[in-house]
Design a protein around this motif. Sequence first.
Motif, PDB file in Angstrom:
ATOM      1  N   TRP A  47      34.185 -12.536  30.785  1.00 37.87           N
ATOM      2  CA  TRP A  47      34.035 -11.634  31.917  1.00 37.87           C
ATOM      3  C   TRP A  47      34.232 -12.394  33.226  1.00 37.87           C
ATOM      4  O   TRP A  47      33.774 -13.545  33.352  1.00 37.87           O
ATOM      5  N   VAL A  48      34.901 -11.754  34.186  1.00 38.37           N
ATOM      6  CA  VAL A  48      35.155 -12.372  35.483  1.00 38.37           C
ATOM      7  C   VAL A  48      34.386 -11.652  36.599  1.00 38.37           C
ATOM      8  O   VAL A  48      33.681 -12.291  37.376  1.00 38.37           O
ATOM      9  N   ALA A  49      34.554 -10.336  36.669  1.00 41.08           N
ATOM     10  CA  ALA A  49      33.949  -9.601  37.787  1.00 41.08           C
ATOM     11  C   ALA A  49      33.840  -8.128  37.432  1.00 41.08           C
ATOM     12  O   ALA A  49      34.585  -7.621  36.593  1.00 41.08           O
ATOM     13  N   ASP A  60      31.219 -13.738  37.830  1.00 36.21           N
ATOM     14  CA  ASP A  60      30.840 -14.930  37.084  1.00 36.21           C
ATOM     15  C   ASP A  60      30.705 -16.085  38.071  1.00 36.21           C
ATOM     16  O   ASP A  60      31.422 -16.148  39.074  1.00 36.21           O
ATOM     17  N   GLU A  61      29.799 -16.997  37.757  1.00 36.49           N
ATOM     18  CA  GLU A  61      29.553 -18.124  38.658  1.00 36.49           C
ATOM     19  C   GLU A  61      30.803 -18.958  38.906  1.00 36.49           C
ATOM     20  O   GLU A  61      30.976 -19.535  39.989  1.00 36.49           O
ATOM     21  N   SER A  62      31.682 -19.017  37.936  1.00 32.69           N
ATOM     22  CA  SER A  62      32.865 -19.869  38.052  1.00 32.69           C
ATOM     23  C   SER A  62      33.866 -19.366  39.098  1.00 32.69           C
ATOM     24  O   SER A  62      34.717 -20.128  39.546  1.00 32.69           O
ATOM     25  N   VAL A  63      33.743 -18.091  39.492  1.00 32.08           N
ATOM     26  CA  VAL A  63      34.700 -17.532  40.447  1.00 32.08           C
ATOM     27  C   VAL A  63      34.028 -17.057  41.732  1.00 32.08           C
ATOM     28  O   VAL A  63      34.716 -16.669  42.687  1.00 32.08           O
ATOM     29  N   LYS A  86      42.367 -22.626  40.739  1.00 33.13           N
ATOM     30  CA  LYS A  86      42.276 -23.916  40.066  1.00 33.13           C
ATOM     31  C   LYS A  86      43.019 -23.843  38.735  1.00 33.13           C
ATOM     32  O   LYS A  86      43.175 -22.752  38.169  1.00 33.13           O
ATOM     33  N   PRO A  87      43.412 -24.966  38.186  1.00 32.55           N
ATOM     34  CA  PRO A  87      44.058 -24.948  36.869  1.00 32.55           C
ATOM     35  C   PRO A  87      43.194 -24.267  35.803  1.00 32.55           C
ATOM     36  O   PRO A  87      43.735 -23.612  34.903  1.00 32.55           O
TER      37      PRO A  87
END
Length: 115
Positions: A47-49, A60-63, A86-87
Amino acid sequence: QAQFVESGGGLVQPGGSLRLSCVTSGIRFSLADMRWYRQSPGKQREWVATINMYESKSYDESVKGRFTISRDNAENTVYLQMNSLKPDDTAVYYCNALEDFSEYWGQGTQVTVTA
Protein backbone atom coordinates in the motif's frame (compact mmCIF):
# COMPACT_ATOMS: atom_id res chain seq x y z
CA GLN A 1 -18.49 -2.97 -15.38
CA ALA A 2 -15.67 -1.16 -13.61
CA GLN A 3 -12.80 0.07 -15.74
CA PHE A 4 -9.66 1.83 -14.60
CA VAL A 5 -7.19 3.46 -16.98
CA GLU A 6 -3.87 4.37 -15.42
CA SER A 7 -1.26 6.60 -16.98
CA GLY A 8 1.71 8.76 -16.14
CA GLY A 9 4.33 6.16 -15.42
CA GLY A 10 7.74 6.20 -17.03
CA LEU A 11 11.47 6.46 -16.61
CA VAL A 12 12.82 9.22 -14.38
CA GLN A 13 16.10 10.08 -12.71
CA PRO A 14 16.47 10.09 -8.92
CA GLY A 15 15.09 13.31 -7.52
CA GLY A 16 12.63 13.66 -10.36
CA SER A 17 8.85 13.77 -10.37
CA LEU A 18 5.97 11.95 -11.99
CA ARG A 19 2.21 12.31 -11.77
CA LEU A 20 0.11 9.20 -12.06
CA SER A 21 -3.54 9.34 -13.08
CA CYS A 22 -6.27 6.75 -12.80
CA VAL A 23 -9.48 7.46 -14.70
CA THR A 24 -12.34 5.28 -13.55
CA SER A 25 -15.72 4.32 -14.88
CA GLY A 26 -18.41 1.94 -13.76
CA ILE A 27 -18.15 2.73 -10.05
CA ARG A 28 -19.68 5.36 -7.80
CA PHE A 29 -16.41 7.21 -7.66
CA SER A 30 -17.47 9.90 -5.19
CA LEU A 31 -18.42 7.19 -2.69
CA ALA A 32 -15.24 5.16 -3.10
CA ASP A 33 -12.08 5.09 -1.06
CA MET A 34 -9.30 5.38 -3.61
CA ARG A 35 -5.84 3.93 -3.05
CA TRP A 36 -2.52 3.46 -4.76
CA TYR A 37 -0.44 0.34 -4.32
CA ARG A 38 2.86 -0.68 -5.82
CA GLN A 39 4.73 -3.89 -6.49
CA SER A 40 8.43 -4.26 -7.10
CA PRO A 41 9.96 -7.38 -8.69
CA GLY A 42 10.18 -10.18 -6.15
CA LYS A 43 8.16 -8.30 -3.55
CA GLN A 44 4.57 -8.36 -2.41
CA ARG A 45 2.21 -5.61 -3.45
CA GLU A 46 2.32 -2.83 -0.87
CA TRP A 47 0.00 0.00 0.00
CA VAL A 48 1.20 3.52 -0.84
CA ALA A 49 -1.59 6.00 -0.14
CA THR A 50 -5.33 6.40 0.41
CA ILE A 51 -7.80 9.21 -0.10
CA ASN A 52 -11.23 8.40 1.23
CA MET A 53 -14.61 9.72 0.16
CA TYR A 54 -14.24 12.57 2.64
CA GLU A 55 -10.85 13.43 1.09
CA SER A 56 -8.95 12.38 4.19
CA LYS A 57 -5.47 11.22 3.15
CA SER A 58 -3.00 8.74 4.54
CA TYR A 59 0.43 7.58 3.37
CA ASP A 60 2.93 4.86 3.95
CA GLU A 61 5.91 6.17 5.90
CA SER A 62 8.24 5.49 2.98
CA VAL A 63 6.49 8.08 0.79
CA LYS A 64 5.20 10.56 3.35
CA GLY A 65 6.30 14.09 2.48
CA ARG A 66 7.21 13.12 -1.09
CA PHE A 67 3.95 11.78 -2.56
CA THR A 68 0.55 13.46 -2.66
CA ILE A 69 -2.70 11.70 -3.44
CA SER A 70 -5.68 13.68 -4.72
CA ARG A 71 -8.98 13.11 -6.44
CA ASP A 72 -11.32 14.89 -8.83
CA ASN A 73 -14.83 13.59 -8.36
CA ALA A 74 -16.10 15.49 -11.40
CA GLU A 75 -13.60 13.62 -13.57
CA ASN A 76 -13.78 10.28 -11.67
CA THR A 77 -10.01 10.45 -11.44
CA VAL A 78 -7.46 9.87 -8.71
CA TYR A 79 -3.90 11.17 -8.92
CA LEU A 80 -0.58 10.42 -7.29
CA GLN A 81 1.97 13.21 -7.47
CA MET A 82 5.40 11.73 -6.80
CA ASN A 83 8.30 14.04 -6.02
CA SER A 84 11.89 13.40 -4.93
CA LEU A 85 11.74 9.96 -6.46
CA LYS A 86 14.23 7.34 -5.36
CA PRO A 87 15.38 4.11 -7.00
CA ASP A 88 13.46 2.24 -4.28
CA ASP A 89 10.25 3.75 -5.69
CA THR A 90 10.69 1.66 -8.83
CA ALA A 91 7.60 -0.52 -9.15
CA VAL A 92 4.38 -1.11 -10.98
CA TYR A 93 1.83 1.25 -9.45
CA TYR A 94 -1.79 0.15 -9.20
CA CYS A 95 -4.93 2.14 -8.67
CA ASN A 96 -7.45 0.55 -6.30
CA ALA A 97 -11.00 1.40 -5.29
CA LEU A 98 -13.08 0.20 -2.37
CA GLU A 99 -16.71 1.02 -2.94
CA ASP A 100 -19.49 -0.45 -0.88
CA PHE A 101 -17.43 -3.53 0.07
CA SER A 102 -16.43 -4.20 -3.54
CA GLU A 103 -12.80 -3.82 -4.53
CA TYR A 104 -11.44 -2.95 -7.96
CA TRP A 105 -7.95 -2.76 -9.45
CA GLY A 106 -6.35 -1.02 -12.37
CA GLN A 107 -3.91 -2.69 -14.73
CA GLY A 108 -0.88 -0.92 -13.35
CA THR A 109 1.64 1.56 -14.70
CA GLN A 110 5.41 1.10 -14.54
CA VAL A 111 7.56 3.65 -12.73
CA THR A 112 11.32 3.27 -13.07
CA VAL A 113 13.72 5.51 -11.17
CA THR A 114 17.28 5.18 -12.35
CA ALA A 115 20.30 7.27 -13.16
